[in-house]
Write an enzyme that holds these catalytic residues in place. Structure first.
Site, mmCIF file in Angstrom:
data_model
loop_
_atom_site.group_PDB
_atom_site.id
_atom_site.type_symbol
_atom_site.label_atom_id
_atom_site.label_comp_id
_atom_site.label_asym_id
_atom_site.label_seq_id
_atom_site.Cartn_x
_atom_site.Cartn_y
_atom_site.Cartn_z
ATOM 1 N N ASP A 49 -9.083 -32.510 19.164
ATOM 2 C CA ASP A 49 -9.939 -32.973 18.230
ATOM 3 C C ASP A 49 -9.834 -32.183 16.592
ATOM 4 O O ASP A 49 -10.909 -31.674 16.146
ATOM 5 C CB ASP A 49 -11.340 -32.548 18.932
ATOM 6 C CG ASP A 49 -10.960 -31.065 19.922
ATOM 7 O OD1 ASP A 49 -9.948 -30.376 19.381
ATOM 8 O OD2 ASP A 49 -12.128 -30.041 20.475
ATOM 9 N N SER A 50 -8.741 -31.419 16.709
ATOM 10 C CA SER A 50 -8.861 -30.741 14.979
ATOM 11 C C SER A 50 -8.539 -32.052 14.263
ATOM 12 O O SER A 50 -8.692 -31.569 13.058
ATOM 13 C CB SER A 50 -7.049 -30.220 15.572
ATOM 14 O OG SER A 50 -5.847 -30.911 16.326
ATOM 15 N N ASP A 88 -8.057 -35.003 23.172
ATOM 16 C CA ASP A 88 -8.657 -34.269 23.916
ATOM 17 C C ASP A 88 -9.918 -35.014 24.576
ATOM 18 O O ASP A 88 -10.645 -35.433 23.431
ATOM 19 C CB ASP A 88 -8.423 -33.209 22.086
ATOM 20 C CG ASP A 88 -8.026 -32.358 22.515
ATOM 21 O OD1 ASP A 88 -8.034 -31.361 23.782
ATOM 22 O OD2 ASP A 88 -7.861 -31.779 21.772
ATOM 23 N N LYS A 118 -7.078 -33.731 27.952
ATOM 24 C CA LYS A 118 -6.584 -32.697 27.533
ATOM 25 C C LYS A 118 -8.630 -31.135 27.363
ATOM 26 O O LYS A 118 -9.060 -32.200 26.883
ATOM 27 C CB LYS A 118 -6.060 -32.083 26.816
ATOM 28 C CG LYS A 118 -6.757 -30.303 26.369
ATOM 29 C CD LYS A 118 -5.341 -29.990 24.835
ATOM 30 C CE LYS A 118 -5.412 -30.003 24.195
ATOM 31 N NZ LYS A 118 -6.529 -29.014 23.342
ATOM 32 N N GLU A 120 -10.913 -28.227 26.946
ATOM 33 C CA GLU A 120 -11.324 -26.505 27.394
ATOM 34 C C GLU A 120 -11.491 -25.546 28.501
ATOM 35 O O GLU A 120 -12.619 -26.301 28.353
ATOM 36 C CB GLU A 120 -11.698 -26.151 26.009
ATOM 37 C CG GLU A 120 -10.640 -26.641 24.790
ATOM 38 C CD GLU A 120 -10.894 -26.751 23.302
ATOM 39 O OE1 GLU A 120 -12.072 -25.544 22.980
ATOM 40 O OE2 GLU A 120 -11.190 -26.885 22.114
ATOM 41 N N GLU A 187 -3.418 -21.144 23.168
ATOM 42 C CA GLU A 187 -4.082 -20.899 22.243
ATOM 43 C C GLU A 187 -4.072 -19.606 21.701
ATOM 44 O O GLU A 187 -4.570 -18.729 22.201
ATOM 45 C CB GLU A 187 -4.917 -21.497 21.293
ATOM 46 C CG GLU A 187 -5.325 -22.004 19.786
ATOM 47 C CD GLU A 187 -5.827 -23.069 19.888
ATOM 48 O OE1 GLU A 187 -5.989 -23.666 20.698
ATOM 49 O OE2 GLU A 187 -6.085 -22.485 18.940
#
Ligand code: KIV
Length: 273
Positions: A49-50, A88, A118, A120, A187
């Site tokens: 999602d960057s 993501d 993925k 978070e 991270e």
């Protein structure tokens, strides 16, 4: 019977077996052509999602939507034939609970053909991870600095400097692994913590800004290629793409202004009558 899937494609299960083995190589990609180039060298490609920052110029990942992720993941899947593609889950698409997460993840898997998603979060996401894995969704976790929580963390800050926070991140990593994640991204944490987590969790730990002690490494492609204007301190640059693009664009602009049109040697001729 259906046609067999590409036998070359690396699976989430393959990555899960690589704990403590040859380091796992990963990069982000958001479009077909870069994915096709990375495919030869990486074990998995993350459609991160960057992309909110890299492709759309947002300052955080918060505005990214499920539709944006799906569109770019479809492009990446068309480009990459060998690497596992992980997508993501964007902010707001899974945090309400397991049912919302499954709906979103199922959409991502059906519409993109990716091999894993993925998400978070640590202990608080364990129930959701278990729910997804039990229903056929391979999950990669993401703990430590979790960019979707930037507004709670107070910025993109290195995590785990004090003992209490370090212990909480270890507990997060263990909870994610116990819930069934096949691997996790770690991270922005201090080096001893990365070493401890990698030693204590049974699944591969993929570091980003987390030292060389992890089971693998991931970077944002545009950061390591020297294309992004703001690059975190820990990123080693393997290219200077921004300079190359600027030079090429300047040369092109100069040619056109001086009527050295680049297609002058290749004009289309009318058909001979
Ligand atoms: O979105 C992303 O690119 C990521 C990586 C930084 C791991 O989550």
């Amino acid at each position: 019977m259906s046609i067999k899937p590409d036998p070359q494609r690396i699976t989430a299960a393959d990555i899960g077996k690589r704990k403590g083995g040859t380091p796992i190589v990963a990069l982000t990609a958001y479009h077909a052509h870069t994915a096709a180039i990375l495919d030869r060298a990486v074990d998995f490609i993350l459609v991160g999602d960057s992309l909110g920052m890299v492709m759309h110029g947002f300052s955080t990942t918060i505005p990214v939507t499920l539709d944006m992720m799906i569109l770019q993941a479809q492009a990446v899947i068309r480009g990459a034939r060998r690497a596992l593609v992980v997508v993501d889950m964007p902010f707001g698409s899974y945090e309400e609970g397991p049912a919302q997460a499954f709906r979103s993840a199922a959409r991502v898997m059906k519409e993109t053909g990716c091999g894993a998603i993925k998400l978070e979060g640590g202990a608080r996401m364990a129930e959701t991870i278990r729910f997804l894995v039990e229903r056929g969704v391979p999950v990669m976790g993401h703990v430590g600095l979790t960019p979707q929580a930037v507004n709670v963390l107070g910025g993109f800050r290195v995590q785990g400097r004090d003992e209490a926070r370090a212990d909480a991140i270890v507990a997060d990593a263990k909870a994610v692994a116990e819930a069934g994640a096949f691997a996790m991204v770690l991270e922005g944490v201090v080096e001893p913590l990365a070493k401890r987590i990698t030693a204590e969790v049974p699944v591969p730990v993929i570091g980003i800004g987390a030292s060389a002690d992890c089971d693998g490494q991931i970077l944002v492609l545009e950061d390591m290629l020297g294309l992004s204007p703001d690059v975190p301190k820990f990123v080693r640059r393997y290219g200077s793409l921004a300079d190359h693009i600027a030079e090429a664009v300047d040369a092109y602009a100069a040619d056109v202004r001086e009527r050295r049109f680049p297609d002058a040697d290749h004009v289309y001729k009318p058909k001979a009558s």
